[in-house]
Scaffold this active site. Structure first.
Site, short mmCIF file in Angstrom:
data_model
loop_
_atom_site.label_atom_id
_atom_site.label_comp_id
_atom_site.label_asym_id
_atom_site.label_seq_id
_atom_site.Cartn_x
_atom_site.Cartn_y
_atom_site.Cartn_z
CG ASN A 293 -2.06 -1.01 1.06
OD1 ASN A 293 -2.02 -2.00 1.77
ND2 ASN A 293 -2.99 -0.81 0.15
CG HIS A 294 1.64 3.29 2.89
ND1 HIS A 294 0.97 4.47 2.67
CD2 HIS A 294 0.88 2.60 3.78
CE1 HIS A 294 -0.14 4.51 3.38
NE2 HIS A 294 -0.22 3.38 4.06
CB ILE A 295 5.88 4.21 -2.48
CG1 ILE A 295 4.76 3.82 -3.46
CG2 ILE A 295 7.23 4.21 -3.19
CD1 ILE A 295 4.48 4.87 -4.52
#
Length: 214
Positions: free
Chosen positions: A143-145
């Site tokens: 979900n998060h980079i």
């Protein structure tokens, strides 16, 4: 044949008639009933999302064990998303099932216990005769980079046939679980599991091979 009919009628009596009726119209199943909606269940289907029910398939969404209460259940299929049901699958109450934009969730046959979360951002495939225990999370994306690296942010999950996933286990992106495998309670699975293996721990590791379960 008569016994099966009586059981089906009983299932419908426990469901929410109006929601069930319109859900089957919306998904193109009516006059057949292939999608059964239970109390406290919310279904949101984007106009460009699809729920595809194959011949002889049945999805029971938000059901409760006998003599227990209903909790809130959510099923969302976003734009371009596809939920495909190939057999009989029962998602018990408290389920949180999300098929995100352009993602796929494929269900074979089996069941989930209460409070299971399945979130597909790319593709999650669940095979036949699969038992998923209470509180399990299956999620195919970080979900998060991290540090600007978008590579492999989301990777498909594939769960084989006759797999048992134990209480509050977590299945992470890019994992393939072989046929007949058992995931112990509380395990965090971030690597492939060979068939007929029992795994447990954080992260999960092989505890025993050539296992069989009923």
């Amino acid at each position: 044949m008569r016994t099966k009919l009586f059981r089906f009628v009983r299932i419908l009596k426990e469901s929410r008639y109006i929601k069930t009726f319109f859900a089957n119209i919306r998904t193109g199943n009516f006059p057949r009933i292939r999608l059964i909606i239970y109390p406290k269940s919310k279904i949101w289907l984007h106009r460009d999302g699809k729920i595809m029910m194959e011949k002889n398939s049945l999805l029971m969404f938000g059901s409760a064990w006998e003599h227990t209460n209903y909790g809130s259940s959510t099923l969302m299929v976003d734009k371009g998303g596809l939920l495909q049901v190939k057999g009989k699958f029962e998602l018990h109450t408290g389920a949180y099932i999300v098929v995100n934009e352009n993602a796929i969730l494929e269900l074979g046959s089996g069941f989930t216990n209460n409070e299971v979360e399945i979130c597909s951002f790319k593709k999650i495939k669940i095979g036949n005769n699969v038992a998923i225990s209470k509180g399990v999370i299956i999620r195919d994306s970080d979900n998060h980079i991290i540090n600007g690296n978008e590579v492999n942010l989301s990777q498909p999950i594939e769960i084989g046939d006759h797999v048992w996933i134990g209480l509050r286990a977590i299945i992470l992106k890019g994992v393939k679980i072989g046929n007949g495998a058992i995931v112990a309670a509380g395990a965090v699975v971030n690597k492939d599991i060979p068939e007929k293996c029992l795994v447990g721990g954080v992260p999960a590791r092989i505890i025993k091979e050539n296992v069989e379960w009923e």
